[in-house]
Structure formats: structure tokens, C-alpha cells
Design a protein around this motif. Structure first.
Motif, PDB file in Angstrom:
ATOM      1  N   GLY A 115      13.351  10.762  -3.724  1.00  0.00           N
ATOM      2  CA  GLY A 115      12.770  11.373  -2.533  1.00  0.00           C
ATOM      3  C   GLY A 115      11.264  11.337  -2.507  1.00  0.00           C
ATOM      4  O   GLY A 115      10.657  11.398  -1.431  1.00  0.00           O
ATOM      5  N   ASP A 116      10.611  11.248  -3.681  1.00  0.00           N
ATOM      6  CA  ASP A 116       9.151  11.171  -3.716  1.00  0.00           C
ATOM      7  C   ASP A 116       8.676   9.932  -2.965  1.00  0.00           C
ATOM      8  O   ASP A 116       9.358   8.902  -2.944  1.00  0.00           O
ATOM      9  N   VAL A 117       7.501  10.033  -2.352  1.00  0.00           N
ATOM     10  CA  VAL A 117       6.897   8.895  -1.661  1.00  0.00           C
ATOM     11  C   VAL A 117       5.703   8.407  -2.468  1.00  0.00           C
ATOM     12  O   VAL A 117       4.840   9.200  -2.853  1.00  0.00           O
ATOM     13  N   VAL A 118       5.667   7.107  -2.725  1.00  0.00           N
ATOM     14  CA  VAL A 118       4.610   6.491  -3.528  1.00  0.00           C
ATOM     15  C   VAL A 118       3.813   5.539  -2.645  1.00  0.00           C
ATOM     16  O   VAL A 118       4.387   4.721  -1.920  1.00  0.00           O
ATOM     17  N   VAL A 221      -1.445   4.246  -7.120  1.00  0.00           N
ATOM     18  CA  VAL A 221      -0.821   3.802  -8.367  1.00  0.00           C
ATOM     19  C   VAL A 221      -0.524   2.304  -8.254  1.00  0.00           C
ATOM     20  O   VAL A 221      -0.912   1.650  -7.292  1.00  0.00           O
ATOM     21  N   THR A 222       0.181   1.764  -9.241  1.00  0.00           N
ATOM     22  CA  THR A 222       0.591   0.356  -9.219  1.00  0.00           C
ATOM     23  C   THR A 222       2.085   0.257  -8.967  1.00  0.00           C
ATOM     24  O   THR A 222       2.881   0.984  -9.568  1.00  0.00           O
ATOM     25  N   PHE A 269       4.179   2.173   1.972  1.00  0.00           N
ATOM     26  CA  PHE A 269       4.727   3.492   1.655  1.00  0.00           C
ATOM     27  C   PHE A 269       6.166   3.295   1.198  1.00  0.00           C
ATOM     28  O   PHE A 269       6.965   2.680   1.907  1.00  0.00           O
ATOM     29  N   ARG A 270       6.498   3.840   0.041  1.00  0.00           N
ATOM     30  CA  ARG A 270       7.839   3.679  -0.507  1.00  0.00           C
ATOM     31  C   ARG A 270       8.365   5.026  -0.998  1.00  0.00           C
ATOM     32  O   ARG A 270       7.720   5.706  -1.797  1.00  0.00           O
TER      33      ARG A 270
END
Length: 309
Positions: A115-118, A221-222, A269-270
Motif C-alpha cells: 500500500g505504500d507509495v514510492v 529513492v532508487t 509513482f508506484r
């Protein structure tokens, strides 16, 4: 005479098969809102106002407005070749100001949860590698390995991607940066966004699978990409250690590469639908891809609303 006619007909057939020069379908400067497949598309398509459809090479492009901004929504198709091919297609057919990708992904960092968005600041193609030969003395690589290259995984030695654009010479890239200005904007926007625990509103029996905690957003982040549905805990650990990756998927690095080559700003956005092999049990993508798609779309809508006119 018959032979000459046959040659003429063959040449005519070849010439007829050559595609016409790509014609722009729409001249309005737009933000491309890109997805990969149907759950990601479904989380955004209903929000497009005054939609108009265009179809090219089996793809649907939906123009209109999202949060008051001119956009073209598309689904690239899953995996690297589809993503690269259709990113170039939309750049050729529309007046593109920037690319904003919304989708699901696998989590690589054990500190992240479903559920987190990276929002990554750069992307790598982790299977752009040389396969080494195994000898009594160890692995022998068919080409020189750069001193700064990420560490190998058994016979697979990262070799990076050679590319350039009109502003920069051809050079080897181990990571490809997305647009830093868009990443800065994402930091500002996401500080005020709250993600969902459940894909739908309503009582538990109607909300679908829900998360035990409210997901969070991580920016800067990467990420890594390859044409692999990765679900292996040991390889997941390698990607985090060697690439400093926190998220993986099957399209983003290809989109970033095409955007870089065309000098078009891009950002991705993932939202995590699974943990790429780090789950306690079976892979959970099928259970949580709808929720992850909704969370990514939620952040993307807030981001598009904040874009300059």
C-alpha cells in the motif's frame, strides 16, 4: 516481361507496407498520465473530464482534463519493450509536456509495506547484465566491468545502458534520473496526502482486503525494473544491497530511458501491491493490486492538481 512485373509487384508491396509518417493527433500541450494495465487505468479513467478517445496500434489514448489540467491517459502495456515502444508512440503523436506514471510495484526494502507509495528519483535496469563464464578461477566476464558498477549476482554482472540525448553525449548509465523538479514538487504535494487502507469505502464486506495500518509515501529513492515478475526473497535482498533499490517493477526504467532520450520531464509513482518475495506467505499482488492502484492514482491526482498551468 513476367519477371519484371513480378519484381514491380514485390516492390510495390514493400513500399505499401512502409508506415506513413506519424501524424500528431492533438496539438494541446498535455501531461501524459501513463499506466501499464487495466487496474491502474481503471483507477484514473473515471476522473478524466470531457474524454475523447484515440486508438493507435491497438492502444487507447484518452484526452481530457484531470484535476483541471490537460492530460492524455494511456496504458503502455506490461513490461519493458511495451513501455519503451509506447512511450515513444505517445511522444510522437501528442504534444507532451511531461510524463507522470501511476502504477503498482513490488517492495524491495523490508521497511516498506503493501500500500505504500514510492516516488523514486532514479531508475535502473537490473537485468542489463553480462553473463559470466564459470571457470576454476571464478567468474570470467566477457567485457570489462566498471569499478563503480553494482555488485554481481552469481554469473550476472551489471553493465549499465549506453544512451545520450541532444544535450549529453552517449555514455553508460547504471541509473537514469527522473526530473528533479518534479521530484521536488512530489515532496511538497505528498506531505499533505493521506492514503487508503481499503480499496473501497463502506463496511468490511464491501471494502475488499484492507491493510492493518495506513500506508505511507516515500520520495527520493532508487527503483529498479526488468521484464521479470520478481517473487524471490534472496534476489530481493540482492537488489536492495547491490542497487540500493527500494521498489521494483516491469516498466519504469524503460519509460525513464525514453523520456531522457527525448528530453521530456518524467516522474513515476508506484504503490506496493506485494513484497517481491518478502511476503510471509504467498505473493499478494492479486489481493492488493486494486488498493495499490487506487493509492497511486490518489497521489497522482494530487500531484497533477499542483502542476503549473
Amino acid at each position: 516481361m513476367m519477371r519484371a512485373i513480378a519484381i514491380f509487384l514485390a516492390l510495390a508491396a514493400v513500399c505499401g507496407a512502409v508506415p506513413a509518417e506519424a501524424k500528431r493527433l492533438d496539438d494541446t500541450p498535455r501531461t501524459v498520465v501513463m499506466t501499464a494495465f487495466s487496474p491502474e487505468w481503471d483507477a484514473l479513467a473515471p476522473a478524466i473530464s470531457k474524454p475523447r478517445e484515440y486508438k493507435v496500434n491497438g492502444l487507447t489514448f484518452l484526452t481530457g482534463k484531470l484535476e483541471g489540467k490537460p492530460v492524455v491517459l494511456m496504458a503502455s502495456g506490461v513490461s519493458m519493450v511495451n513501455a519503451a515502444m509506447n512511450t515513444q508512440l505517445v511522444l510522437d503523436r501528442f504534444n507532451v509536456r511531461r510524463i507522470v506514471f501511476s502504477g503498482i510495484a513490488g517492495g524491495v526494502d523490508p521497511e516498506l509495506s503493501i500500500g505504500d507509495v514510492v516516488v523514486a528519483q532514479d531508475w535502473a535496469q537490473y537485468l542489463e547484465v553480462s553473463f559470466a563464464r564459470q571457470t576454476e578461477q571464478g567468474w570470467v566476464v566477457p567485457e570489462e566491468v566498471d569499478a563503480g558498477a553494482p555488485k554481481n549476482w552469481n554469473m550476472m554482472f551489471p553493465r549499465g545502458v549506453r544512451l545520450g540525448n541532444a544535450a549529453e553525449p552517449m555514455q553508460r548509465h547504471y541509473t537514469i534520473a527522473v526530473d528533479p523538479g518534479l521530484v521536488d514538487l512530489a515532496r511538497k504535494v505528498t506531505s499533505e496526502v493521506t492514503l487508503r487502507r481499503c480499496a473501497k469505502d463502506g463496511p468490511p464486506e464491501q471494502a475488499g482486503p484492507c491493510l492493518p495500518q495506513t500506508p505511507r509515501i516515500v520520495v527520493g529513492v532508487t527503483g529498479v525494473s526488468a521484464g521479470v515478475f520478481a517473487d524471490n526473497a534472496e534476489f530481493r535482498g540482492y537488489l536492495q544491497q547491490a542497487w540500493h533499490a527500494r521498489v521494483l517493477d516491469m516498466e519504469s526504467a524503460a519509460v525513464a530511458q525514453v523520456a531522457y532520450a527525448n528530453r521530456v520531464p518524467a516522474i513515476v509513482f508506484r504503490s506496493l501491491s506485494d513484497l517481491a518475495g518478502g511476503d510471509a506467505g504467498a505473493n499478494q499482488m492479486n489481493a492488493f493490486m486494486a488498493l495499490a492502484s487506487v493509492n497511486s492514482a490518489h497521489v497522482v491526482r494530487a500531484f497533477v492538481a499542483a502542476l503549473p498551468d
